[in-house]
Motif scaffolding. Sequence first.
Motif, PDB file in Angstrom:
ATOM      1  N   MET A 132       0.826  -1.218   0.000  1.00  0.00           N
ATOM      2  CA  MET A 132       0.000   0.000   0.000  1.00  0.00           C
ATOM      3  C   MET A 132       0.856   1.262   0.000  1.00  0.00           C
ATOM      4  O   MET A 132       0.459   2.292  -0.545  1.00  0.00           O
ATOM      5  N   VAL A 133       2.050   1.173   0.612  1.00  0.00           N
ATOM      6  CA  VAL A 133       2.979   2.318   0.561  1.00  0.00           C
ATOM      7  C   VAL A 133       3.349   2.608  -0.888  1.00  0.00           C
ATOM      8  O   VAL A 133       3.324   3.760  -1.341  1.00  0.00           O
ATOM      9  N   ILE A 134       3.662   1.541  -1.634  1.00  0.00           N
ATOM     10  CA  ILE A 134       4.081   1.714  -3.038  1.00  0.00           C
ATOM     11  C   ILE A 134       2.897   2.206  -3.887  1.00  0.00           C
ATOM     12  O   ILE A 134       3.019   3.138  -4.679  1.00  0.00           O
ATOM     13  N   LEU A 170       4.701   3.724   6.543  1.00  0.00           N
ATOM     14  CA  LEU A 170       4.223   2.410   6.979  1.00  0.00           C
ATOM     15  C   LEU A 170       3.575   2.524   8.368  1.00  0.00           C
ATOM     16  O   LEU A 170       2.533   1.928   8.642  1.00  0.00           O
ATOM     17  N   SER A 171       4.184   3.358   9.221  1.00  0.00           N
ATOM     18  CA  SER A 171       3.699   3.485  10.602  1.00  0.00           C
ATOM     19  C   SER A 171       2.328   4.166  10.650  1.00  0.00           C
ATOM     20  O   SER A 171       1.615   4.063  11.644  1.00  0.00           O
ATOM     21  N   ALA A 172       1.949   4.868   9.576  1.00  0.00           N
ATOM     22  CA  ALA A 172       0.658   5.561   9.577  1.00  0.00           C
ATOM     23  C   ALA A 172      -0.461   4.676   9.040  1.00  0.00           C
ATOM     24  O   ALA A 172      -1.620   5.071   9.022  1.00  0.00           O
ATOM     25  N   GLY A 195      -6.188  -4.036   1.644  1.00  0.00           N
ATOM     26  CA  GLY A 195      -5.358  -2.856   1.869  1.00  0.00           C
ATOM     27  C   GLY A 195      -6.035  -1.700   1.156  1.00  0.00           C
ATOM     28  O   GLY A 195      -6.434  -1.839   0.001  1.00  0.00           O
ATOM     29  N   ALA A 196      -6.195  -0.583   1.840  1.00  0.00           N
ATOM     30  CA  ALA A 196      -6.885   0.543   1.213  1.00  0.00           C
ATOM     31  C   ALA A 196      -6.155   1.836   1.531  1.00  0.00           C
ATOM     32  O   ALA A 196      -5.618   2.009   2.624  1.00  0.00           O
ATOM     33  N   ALA A 197      -6.124   2.719   0.565  1.00  0.00           N
ATOM     34  CA  ALA A 197      -5.582   4.059   0.792  1.00  0.00           C
ATOM     35  C   ALA A 197      -6.499   5.027   0.074  1.00  0.00           C
ATOM     36  O   ALA A 197      -6.913   4.786  -1.053  1.00  0.00           O
ATOM     37  N   GLU A 198      -6.832   6.112   0.770  1.00  0.00           N
ATOM     38  CA  GLU A 198      -7.856   7.004   0.254  1.00  0.00           C
ATOM     39  C   GLU A 198      -7.431   8.459   0.399  1.00  0.00           C
ATOM     40  O   GLU A 198      -6.823   8.844   1.392  1.00  0.00           O
ATOM     41  N   GLU A 199      -7.767   9.215  -0.616  1.00  0.00           N
ATOM     42  CA  GLU A 199      -7.489  10.655  -0.583  1.00  0.00           C
ATOM     43  C   GLU A 199      -8.744  11.373  -0.119  1.00  0.00           C
ATOM     44  O   GLU A 199      -9.856  10.994  -0.478  1.00  0.00           O
ATOM     45  N   GLN A 200      -8.559  12.416   0.679  1.00  0.00           N
ATOM     46  CA  GLN A 200      -9.698  13.170   1.192  1.00  0.00           C
ATOM     47  C   GLN A 200      -9.239  14.606   1.382  1.00  0.00           C
ATOM     48  O   GLN A 200      -8.399  14.876   2.247  1.00  0.00           O
ATOM     49  N   ASN A 201      -9.726  15.512   0.579  1.00  0.00           N
ATOM     50  CA  ASN A 201      -9.348  16.936   0.669  1.00  0.00           C
ATOM     51  C   ASN A 201      -7.841  17.154   0.742  1.00  0.00           C
ATOM     52  O   ASN A 201      -7.349  17.886   1.606  1.00  0.00           O
ATOM     53  N   THR A 260      -5.574  15.135   1.704  1.00  0.00           N
ATOM     54  CA  THR A 260      -4.871  14.319   2.704  1.00  0.00           C
ATOM     55  C   THR A 260      -5.105  12.846   2.369  1.00  0.00           C
ATOM     56  O   THR A 260      -6.036  12.526   1.629  1.00  0.00           O
ATOM     57  N   ILE A 261      -4.248  11.974   2.889  1.00  0.00           N
ATOM     58  CA  ILE A 261      -4.487  10.541   2.667  1.00  0.00           C
ATOM     59  C   ILE A 261      -4.438   9.755   3.973  1.00  0.00           C
ATOM     60  O   ILE A 261      -3.817  10.161   4.951  1.00  0.00           O
ATOM     61  N   HIS A 262      -5.115   8.615   3.955  1.00  0.00           N
ATOM     62  CA  HIS A 262      -5.003   7.675   5.071  1.00  0.00           C
ATOM     63  C   HIS A 262      -5.080   6.267   4.506  1.00  0.00           C
ATOM     64  O   HIS A 262      -5.629   6.048   3.422  1.00  0.00           O
ATOM     65  N   GLY A 263      -4.505   5.337   5.267  1.00  0.00           N
ATOM     66  CA  GLY A 263      -4.469   3.975   4.759  1.00  0.00           C
ATOM     67  C   GLY A 263      -4.741   2.961   5.848  1.00  0.00           C
ATOM     68  O   GLY A 263      -4.567   3.243   7.033  1.00  0.00           O
ATOM     69  N   MET A 264      -5.204   1.792   5.455  1.00  0.00           N
ATOM     70  CA  MET A 264      -5.440   0.712   6.413  1.00  0.00           C
ATOM     71  C   MET A 264      -5.212  -0.631   5.741  1.00  0.00           C
ATOM     72  O   MET A 264      -5.313  -0.747   4.518  1.00  0.00           O
ATOM     73  N   VAL A 265      -4.886  -1.613   6.543  1.00  0.00           N
ATOM     74  CA  VAL A 265      -4.868  -3.005   6.087  1.00  0.00           C
ATOM     75  C   VAL A 265      -5.588  -3.801   7.155  1.00  0.00           C
ATOM     76  O   VAL A 265      -5.319  -3.637   8.347  1.00  0.00           O
ATOM     77  N   GLY A 266      -6.505  -4.630   6.748  1.00  0.00           N
ATOM     78  CA  GLY A 266      -7.201  -5.461   7.717  1.00  0.00           C
ATOM     79  C   GLY A 266      -8.300  -6.250   7.043  1.00  0.00           C
ATOM     80  O   GLY A 266      -8.627  -6.006   5.873  1.00  0.00           O
ATOM     81  N   PRO A 267      -8.879  -7.207   7.770  1.00  0.00           N
ATOM     82  CA  PRO A 267     -10.010  -7.942   7.209  1.00  0.00           C
ATOM     83  C   PRO A 267     -11.150  -6.954   6.982  1.00  0.00           C
ATOM     84  O   PRO A 267     -11.368  -6.072   7.807  1.00  0.00           O
ATOM     85  N   MET A 268     -11.819  -7.071   5.857  1.00  0.00           N
ATOM     86  CA  MET A 268     -12.920  -6.163   5.563  1.00  0.00           C
ATOM     87  C   MET A 268     -14.097  -6.944   5.008  1.00  0.00           C
ATOM     88  O   MET A 268     -13.930  -7.894   4.241  1.00  0.00           O
ATOM     89  N   LEU A 269     -15.305  -6.550   5.424  1.00  0.00           N
ATOM     90  CA  LEU A 269     -16.514  -7.144   4.866  1.00  0.00           C
ATOM     91  C   LEU A 269     -16.888  -6.372   3.604  1.00  0.00           C
ATOM     92  O   LEU A 269     -17.142  -5.168   3.671  1.00  0.00           O
ATOM     93  N   LEU A 270     -16.894  -7.077   2.472  1.00  0.00           N
ATOM     94  CA  LEU A 270     -17.278  -6.475   1.199  1.00  0.00           C
ATOM     95  C   LEU A 270     -18.633  -7.015   0.791  1.00  0.00           C
ATOM     96  O   LEU A 270     -18.888  -8.211   0.937  1.00  0.00           O
ATOM     97  N   PRO A 271     -19.517  -6.168   0.240  1.00  0.00           N
ATOM     98  CA  PRO A 271     -20.786  -6.697  -0.276  1.00  0.00           C
ATOM     99  C   PRO A 271     -20.492  -7.824  -1.278  1.00  0.00           C
ATOM    100  O   PRO A 271     -19.553  -7.714  -2.068  1.00  0.00           O
ATOM    101  N   ASN A 272     -21.285  -8.896  -1.216  1.00  0.00           N
ATOM    102  CA  ASN A 272     -21.033 -10.056  -2.088  1.00  0.00           C
ATOM    103  C   ASN A 272     -20.963  -9.700  -3.564  1.00  0.00           C
ATOM    104  O   ASN A 272     -20.285 -10.369  -4.331  1.00  0.00           O
ATOM    105  N   GLU A 273     -21.669  -8.638  -3.978  1.00  0.00           N
ATOM    106  CA  GLU A 273     -21.690  -8.294  -5.399  1.00  0.00           C
ATOM    107  C   GLU A 273     -20.468  -7.483  -5.795  1.00  0.00           C
ATOM    108  O   GLU A 273     -20.266  -7.201  -6.975  1.00  0.00           O
ATOM    109  N   HIS A 274     -19.670  -7.067  -4.832  1.00  0.00           N
ATOM    110  CA  HIS A 274     -18.497  -6.270  -5.163  1.00  0.00           C
ATOM    111  C   HIS A 274     -17.486  -7.132  -5.925  1.00  0.00           C
ATOM    112  O   HIS A 274     -17.240  -8.276  -5.547  1.00  0.00           O
ATOM    113  N   PRO A 275     -16.888  -6.569  -7.003  1.00  0.00           N
ATOM    114  CA  PRO A 275     -15.949  -7.378  -7.790  1.00  0.00           C
ATOM    115  C   PRO A 275     -14.806  -7.991  -6.973  1.00  0.00           C
ATOM    116  O   PRO A 275     -14.334  -9.075  -7.300  1.00  0.00           O
TER     117      PRO A 275
END
Lengths: 433, 433
Positions: A205-207, A219-221, A249-255, A257-272
């Motif tokens: 996710m860093v890359i 990485l620490s963030a 692993g997700a990283a998102e831009e918001q105004n 700024t960015i933030h990132g996370m890695v972890g188990p995530m529940l995705l809707p079954n229809e999500h690709p």
Amino acid sequence: MKKRLNIGILGLGTVGSGVLHILKEHQEKISQVTGYTMGIKTALVRQIEKHQNQTDIHLTTDVETILKDPEIHIIVEVMGSIEPAKDYILQALKQGKHVVTANKDLIALHGNELTQVAKENHCDLYYEASVAGGIPILRALVDSLAADNIKKVMGIVNGTTNFMLTKMAKNGLSYEAVLAEAQALGFAEADPTNDVDGIDAARKMVILSRLAFGMNLPLSAISTGGIRSVTATDIQIAHQLGYTIKLIGAAEEQNGTIHGMVGPMLLPNEHPLSGVNNENNAVFVTGSSVGETMFYGPGAGELPTATSVVSDLITVAKNIRMHTTGDGFSHYQHETKLTAKEDIQAKYYLRLNMTDQTGTFLKLTQLFAAHQIGFEQIIQQPFDQNSAMVIIITHQGSKEQLDQAIAGLESDSDMVLKARFDVLEESICTKDY
Amino acid sequence: MKKRLNIGILGLGTVGSGVLHILKEHQEKISQVTGYTMGIKTALVRQIEKHQNQTDIHLTTDVETILKDPEIHIIVEVMGSIEPAKDYILQALKQGKHVVTANKDLIALHGNELTQVAKENHCDLYYEASVAGGIPILRALVDSLAADNIKKVMGIVNGTTNFMLTKMAKNGLSYEAVLAEAQALGFAEADPTNDVDGIDAARKMVILSRLAFGMNLPLSAISTGGIRSVTATDIQIAHQLGYTIKLIGAAEEQNGTIHGMVGPMLLPNEHPLSGVNNENNAVFVTGSSVGETMFYGPGAGELPTATSVVSDLITVAKNIRMHTTGDGFSHYQHETKLTAKEDIQAKYYLRLNMTDQTGTFLKLTQLFAAHQIGFEQIIQQPFDQNSAMVIIITHQGSKEQLDQAIAGLESDSDMVLKARFDVLEESICTKDY
């Protein structure tokens, strides 16, 4: 006759052997698209005896033989780990040799320094194989999606854990059972920490963030969790509620700024991403203009990863032909600003055990109400004689308030938090007309 | 101050407006990655009045204003249709202007001629937006998968029909009902022929084949079918048998020859293409080394398609900066050889009505046995008082023999063939460990 480009390869393990194979098997096409014949001149190995029957290329145990050879134009680094790979690459760049590497740890931790040294020496440095094996996601971010403002990058970027979660879901097996199976099949290492605790995914996710947002997400963030706490019960309940659990692993831009996370995530079954199974990887990119795209393929393996290495070699060869080496992989850079915790939105799946006595459930609901977190779904089931299992899917809310509610929950002796996973809010592709 | 690159745009409809929007909204990033400021100087429109309030760029109804303007470096063609777009592009190239087009019909039918003229005039010609809208599949084939020998390209490349099939599957609606809905939503045209009969998809397969295999698959050589014969019954029965019906375009290499088809295809439910819904597109690529990869995203729409156009503009700008224009999009070329019909393997789903009398079923089985085609699954259901509906999934066999068996079936007055669709053989990604 076409001019020959000589390659020196550092490491002749799985990926290195794959590179050898592809350069040989696909030489006609490679020669046509680059205008050169390309071949490995010398390989750095630990033990010459081990590889003598594998190949007729020149083998050496002394890296200087490669780094000081003026006939070698390009170095392929497929040793892995930080040192001595970093030292060798720096030396190679300073000698004016172009570098292609598959080393995610090195690029995640020292990519900026290496890029700078490459630039100073007018050399190419490419690393497509460092993220998601055979999927050409880095080039897609840098070239094809350059026209767009990327808002979010979200992916299944660790094949080992995806294999494990797929097996758990299909066969109802426990974490321990699938880990043993993955180890037996060679998908997981004896010490699986890097994979199962999300560390490998966080490095990727860093890359990805660097190329998608032009920012350096440290990485620490990255809030990083793994799959040890995922049980067959969670997978089954999530499925009943319309979700599939994946290590995301997700990283998102918001105004800006960015933030990132890695972890188990529940995705809707229809999500690709929900349909990405076994050891496959996929990266889902949301752009402000293009909308939602996904890049799917093998995340690892000898030939897929080697294909990415050779596609980088082809790019270097084209640059050499056009006299455009050293221009850098990506020109997109921004000052890195991290999103303040109170601005991050989240939605959680919580599994807890609760003493089965009047008033506990009321305490729970009061706790979340106090932090303005609503519930989207609640399931309560008897756990044993004295306690109940409670599953909650919250509404989306401030991550800070969610975490405060959870801290309150953890300090209450009547409740034990067993699992806390992120839940993906509905996206365009899962919406109906 | 950065140098400015001026663009002349031919057409200011949906995609043209999107290009305008993206160049404006994302100008900071575009300027950073290219080193230029880029903007539209003049737009060719049919009626100036219609667009006057939309934009402050210079509008003209005379193409010469753009083609003869020495300050315009790049032409974006988003008019559609063959003429006059082809004539304008040829003139532009001969004036030394680079061209970016989203015109799939033009590139499918005249791509080789245009590429040749671009080369002679040292100009760039890019057309990423011509296939699968926002999905950067052409660049992936040319750059990222250049290291691999591509064996097969298979995709959902028509958004209209995918929207219709998704609706039919979800809501059990008829072809006619969903066509009306797609027309109401603007997804299908008043005359839907190009979409529903597979013509649009076949043109895209011509372009994909050219870049994937370096060969020119003539449109006439692509066995092309559409979705008019797909009923809600087919979709439902296929689903019960573990398949999803999609309109698939496929082109495959076999011992140095290629063949292509477009038609409804039964895909195993676990196949990644099965989960591609609504108007989305996806292209599934099988390489001899990389294995199976998939590229998913919006297949059409103002901003997704415009994103691809602008990514081509960025490539042209980089080439201008590096003095490497006119090098051509793809250098990969082979003599075109078509696969002989007897060498093509296929597997069919057949739905037929059969008179309900002793001996007819025997005739059917004898017919297929005579052509050495085995059955994988058979379902027989009463259709009306005098006839039965029979569904057959054959084993894989020679397409020639399959078609001979079907010809025999069609000449028998006791049997009426109602639908014949291809069935995808299991692929790596649908196999279990």
